[in-house]
Scaffold this motif. Structure first.
Motif, PDB file in Angstrom:
ATOM      1  N   VAL A   1     -38.436 104.199  23.340  1.00 62.94           N
ATOM      2  CA  VAL A   1     -38.204 102.750  23.262  1.00 62.94           C
ATOM      3  C   VAL A   1     -39.524 102.090  22.839  1.00 62.94           C
ATOM      4  O   VAL A   1     -40.600 102.654  23.040  1.00 62.94           O
ATOM      5  N   PRO A   2     -39.460 100.894  22.218  1.00 66.76           N
ATOM      6  CA  PRO A   2     -40.673 100.251  21.710  1.00 66.76           C
ATOM      7  C   PRO A   2     -41.774 100.153  22.765  1.00 66.76           C
ATOM      8  O   PRO A   2     -41.509  99.825  23.924  1.00 66.76           O
ATOM      9  N   GLN A   3     -42.985 100.490  22.360  1.00 64.57           N
ATOM     10  CA  GLN A   3     -44.140 100.398  23.257  1.00 64.57           C
ATOM     11  C   GLN A   3     -44.984  99.208  22.817  1.00 64.57           C
ATOM     12  O   GLN A   3     -45.494  99.195  21.701  1.00 64.57           O
ATOM     13  N   THR A   4     -45.091  98.223  23.665  1.00 63.25           N
ATOM     14  CA  THR A   4     -45.896  97.061  23.273  1.00 63.25           C
ATOM     15  C   THR A   4     -47.232  97.095  24.002  1.00 63.25           C
ATOM     16  O   THR A   4     -47.371  97.726  25.062  1.00 63.25           O
ATOM     17  N   LEU A   5     -48.205  96.409  23.414  1.00 67.15           N
ATOM     18  CA  LEU A   5     -49.530  96.378  24.031  1.00 67.15           C
ATOM     19  C   LEU A   5     -49.460  95.680  25.385  1.00 67.15           C
ATOM     20  O   LEU A   5     -48.846  94.639  25.520  1.00 67.15           O
ATOM     21  N   ARG A   6     -50.099  96.287  26.366  1.00 67.95           N
ATOM     22  CA  ARG A   6     -50.230  95.615  27.662  1.00 67.95           C
ATOM     23  C   ARG A   6     -51.688  95.715  28.086  1.00 67.95           C
ATOM     24  O   ARG A   6     -52.436  96.591  27.628  1.00 67.95           O
ATOM     25  N   GLU A   7     -52.078  94.798  28.946  1.00 68.68           N
ATOM     26  CA  GLU A   7     -53.469  94.794  29.392  1.00 68.68           C
ATOM     27  C   GLU A   7     -53.772  96.069  30.160  1.00 68.68           C
ATOM     28  O   GLU A   7     -52.956  96.541  30.937  1.00 68.68           O
ATOM     29  N   TYR A   8     -54.940  96.616  29.891  1.00 66.60           N
ATOM     30  CA  TYR A   8     -55.298  97.864  30.536  1.00 66.60           C
ATOM     31  C   TYR A   8     -56.823  97.994  30.548  1.00 66.60           C
ATOM     32  O   TYR A   8     -57.447  97.958  29.486  1.00 66.60           O
ATOM     33  N   GLN A   9     -57.417  98.129  31.703  1.00 69.40           N
ATOM     34  CA  GLN A   9     -58.865  98.355  31.832  1.00 69.40           C
ATOM     35  C   GLN A   9     -59.691  97.410  30.964  1.00 69.40           C
ATOM     36  O   GLN A   9     -60.601  97.835  30.261  1.00 69.40           O
ATOM     37  N   GLY A  10     -59.364  96.141  30.983  1.00 72.11           N
ATOM     38  CA  GLY A  10     -60.154  95.169  30.223  1.00 72.11           C
ATOM     39  C   GLY A  10     -59.783  95.111  28.761  1.00 72.11           C
ATOM     40  O   GLY A  10     -60.211  94.220  28.030  1.00 72.11           O
ATOM     41  N   GLY A  11     -59.002  96.059  28.273  1.00 71.82           N
ATOM     42  CA  GLY A  11     -58.527  96.030  26.895  1.00 71.82           C
ATOM     43  C   GLY A  11     -57.019  95.999  26.907  1.00 71.82           C
ATOM     44  O   GLY A  11     -56.411  95.389  27.799  1.00 71.82           O
ATOM     45  N   SER A  12     -56.410  96.668  25.940  1.00 69.05           N
ATOM     46  CA  SER A  12     -54.958  96.748  25.949  1.00 69.05           C
ATOM     47  C   SER A  12     -54.519  98.060  25.334  1.00 69.05           C
ATOM     48  O   SER A  12     -55.227  98.654  24.523  1.00 69.05           O
ATOM     49  N   VAL A  13     -53.347  98.508  25.713  1.00 68.44           N
ATOM     50  CA  VAL A  13     -52.852  99.780  25.211  1.00 68.44           C
ATOM     51  C   VAL A  13     -51.328  99.734  25.130  1.00 68.44           C
ATOM     52  O   VAL A  13     -50.672  99.049  25.917  1.00 68.44           O
ATOM     53  N   ALA A  14     -50.786 100.444  24.130  1.00 67.27           N
ATOM     54  CA  ALA A  14     -49.332 100.514  23.974  1.00 67.27           C
ATOM     55  C   ALA A  14     -48.881 101.937  24.248  1.00 67.27           C
ATOM     56  O   ALA A  14     -48.594 102.701  23.332  1.00 67.27           O
ATOM     57  N   CYS A  15     -48.912 102.322  25.515  1.00 67.91           N
ATOM     58  CA  CYS A  15     -48.486 103.666  25.878  1.00 67.91           C
ATOM     59  C   CYS A  15     -48.097 103.687  27.348  1.00 67.91           C
ATOM     60  O   CYS A  15     -48.833 103.191  28.198  1.00 67.91           O
ATOM     61  N   ARG A  16     -46.947 104.268  27.642  1.00 68.16           N
ATOM     62  CA  ARG A  16     -46.485 104.364  29.028  1.00 68.16           C
ATOM     63  C   ARG A  16     -47.379 105.285  29.847  1.00 68.16           C
ATOM     64  O   ARG A  16     -47.490 105.162  31.056  1.00 68.16           O
ATOM     65  N   LYS A  17     -47.982 106.256  29.162  1.00 63.91           N
ATOM     66  CA  LYS A  17     -48.737 107.270  29.885  1.00 63.91           C
ATOM     67  C   LYS A  17     -50.242 107.051  29.769  1.00 63.91           C
ATOM     68  O   LYS A  17     -51.035 107.977  29.955  1.00 63.91           O
ATOM     69  N   ALA A  18     -50.590 105.813  29.422  1.00 60.91           N
ATOM     70  CA  ALA A  18     -51.996 105.481  29.195  1.00 60.91           C
ATOM     71  C   ALA A  18     -52.892 106.001  30.309  1.00 60.91           C
ATOM     72  O   ALA A  18     -52.566 105.868  31.490  1.00 60.91           O
ATOM     73  N   GLY A  19     -53.996 106.603  29.893  1.00 56.59           N
ATOM     74  CA  GLY A  19     -54.991 106.966  30.886  1.00 56.59           C
ATOM     75  C   GLY A  19     -54.961 108.427  31.287  1.00 56.59           C
ATOM     76  O   GLY A  19     -55.973 108.973  31.698  1.00 56.59           O
ATOM     77  N   ILE A  20     -53.817 109.087  31.133  1.00 56.85           N
ATOM     78  CA  ILE A  20     -53.864 110.504  31.492  1.00 56.85           C
ATOM     79  C   ILE A  20     -54.587 111.263  30.370  1.00 56.85           C
ATOM     80  O   ILE A  20     -54.533 110.872  29.210  1.00 56.85           O
ATOM     81  N   ASP A  21     -55.264 112.319  30.731  1.00 50.90           N
ATOM     82  CA  ASP A  21     -56.082 113.048  29.762  1.00 50.90           C
ATOM     83  C   ASP A  21     -55.176 113.997  28.974  1.00 50.90           C
ATOM     84  O   ASP A  21     -54.978 115.152  29.339  1.00 50.90           O
ATOM     85  N   ALA A  22     -54.631 113.457  27.867  1.00 46.22           N
ATOM     86  CA  ALA A  22     -53.559 114.161  27.166  1.00 46.22           C
ATOM     87  C   ALA A  22     -53.971 115.531  26.631  1.00 46.22           C
ATOM     88  O   ALA A  22     -53.184 116.468  26.619  1.00 46.22           O
ATOM     89  N   TRP A  23     -55.198 115.655  26.191  1.00 48.69           N
ATOM     90  CA  TRP A  23     -55.589 116.853  25.460  1.00 48.69           C
ATOM     91  C   TRP A  23     -56.391 117.840  26.299  1.00 48.69           C
ATOM     92  O   TRP A  23     -57.016 118.747  25.759  1.00 48.69           O
ATOM     93  N   LYS A  24     -56.364 117.657  27.618  1.00 44.09           N
ATOM     94  CA  LYS A  24     -57.331 118.426  28.418  1.00 44.09           C
ATOM     95  C   LYS A  24     -57.123 119.947  28.332  1.00 44.09           C
ATOM     96  O   LYS A  24     -58.074 120.701  28.434  1.00 44.09           O
ATOM     97  N   ASP A  25     -55.895 120.367  28.086  1.00 44.35           N
ATOM     98  CA  ASP A  25     -55.655 121.820  28.034  1.00 44.35           C
ATOM     99  C   ASP A  25     -55.561 122.350  26.604  1.00 44.35           C
ATOM    100  O   ASP A  25     -55.147 123.479  26.387  1.00 44.35           O
TER     101      ASP A  25
END
Ligand SMILES: Nc1ncnc2c1ncn2[C@@H]1O[C@H](COP(=O)(O)OP(=O)(O)OP(=O)(O)O)[C@@H](O)[C@H]1O
Ligand SMILES: [Mg+2]
Length: 329
Positions: A302-326
């Motif tokens: 479903v559409p991901q819109t920018l939302r406020e996040y850590q002083g900036g903004s991000v369009a991702c439901r999973k924002a912040g998790i370390d996607a590429w760690k493995d």
């Protein structure tokens, strides 16, 4: 905070092509404070140049602005009722420089003639006053022997020197905003660093706002305070430069940083983001990065819109998790 000089709201730009209508910009919003330097980063085709062209009023057939607005100092620049003043704003209050100076410099005119022409036109200076100021400008952009340079033609200068001339042309009419679209891509690393340093100096000395467009996140830190990351015609993350580098929130931004070797001293493993961006004739309704994202879930369709996040903004439901760690490249 002072009122923004530039405000882009929910901008949509489409290109009618034989393959169908390309949705090049799909709801881009950004604002810029006086004297601020913003980087727009993203891979090829993400919409960086189209964003700049929209602000400069350069979108033309087969392209069209299909929605949204651009305001300059509170006044509409494009849209239904553009200010009549707009022609005087482009090139004067907002100037733009490009990757290849040879496409914007006239090979048949001397540097002096080109520089002075701009100032005669926009500032109403006499030819001799414009020439005198042209020499000052060359000096300001770090070209020595200005008087002699004024008589030279573009092909007599090195690539870095030509880019300096372009910057001189850009700042000739004392703009408040300079848009630089990949200004250093064609230059070798040393000259690239010098040009970025020059832009930073001008930002400081002249209070110039800058939009730096680049696909290379690695070059923005010395010049820009803020970053907007574009993907498939949308801004998917914004934030202060330091925050983006330290805590990128969107999996795409994280991947971009992890695919740039010398940023973190090799402390993180490099990854390469597999796959390609979605086609923009029929872009997916949900997250544009879905197909390439390794932490995607069904709900990301479903559409991901920018939302406020850590002083900036991000369009991702999973924002912040370390996607590429493995993941290892
Ligand atoms: N004149 C045009 N006709 C048709 N499509 C266009 C035109 N100009 C841009 N586009 C499309 O708009 C989208 C965004 O293009 P844009 O030039 O803004 O990308 P970019 O981020 O600047 O990429 P690059 O890093 O390669 O310069 C792309 O899909 C591109 O194909
Ligand atoms: Mg471009």
């Amino acid at each position: 905070m002072s009122a923004p000089i530039l405000e882009v709201k929910d901008l949509h730009v489409a290109f009618d092509t034989r393959r169908g209508t390309v949705q090049a910009l799909r709801g881009v919003s950004l604002s810029l404070a006086p004297g601020e330097a913003l980087a727009i980063v993203g891979e090829s085709g993400s919409g960086k140049s189209v964003t700049a062209q929209s602000v400069m009023g350069l979108i033309d057939v087969p392209g069209r602005i299909s929605g949204g607005s651009v305001h300059w100092c509170g006044e509409p620049l494009i849209g239904e009722k553009p200010v009549r003043r707009a022609r005087g704003i482009w090139g004067k209050e907002i100037a733009m420089i490009f990757q290849d100076p040879m496409t914007s410099l006239n090979p048949l005119m001397t540097i002096g003639a080109q520089l002075s022409e701009v100032m005669e036109l926009h500032l109403g200076l006499s030819h001799s006053a414009a020439l005198a100021r042209a020499a000052e400008l060359l000096d300001a952009v770090g070209i020595s022997g200005a008087r002699r340079r004024l008589e030279q033609y573009p092909h007599e200068l090195s690539g870095g020197m030509r880019q300096r001339v372009m910057i001189a042309m850009g700042i000739a009419c004392n703009p408040r905003l300079l848009i630089a679209d990949e200004p250093t891509t064609a230059l070798d690393v040393t000259v690239q660093a010098q040009i970025l340093e020059l832009l930073a100096q001008l930002q400081k000395d002249l209070g110039l706002a800058i939009i730096l467009i680049t696909h290379d996140l690695g070059i923005v830190a010395g010049l820009c305070q803020r970053v907007a990351v574009m993907y498939a015609g949308q801004i998917i993350e914004t934030g202060a430069v330091d925050d983006i580098f330290e805590r990128p929130a969107h999996p795409y931004t994280q991947g971009l940083l992890r695919s740039t070797p010398d940023l973190d001293g090799g402390s993180k493993r490099l990854v390469s983001i597999e796959g390609t961006p979605p086609g923009l004739v029929q872009p997916p309704p949900g997250c544009g990065f879905f197909d390439r994202c390794i932490v995607r879930e069904e709900a990301c369709r479903v559409p991901q819109t920018l939302r406020e996040y850590q002083g900036g903004s991000v369009a991702c439901r999973k924002a912040g998790i370390d996607a590429w760690k493995d993941v290892v490249a």
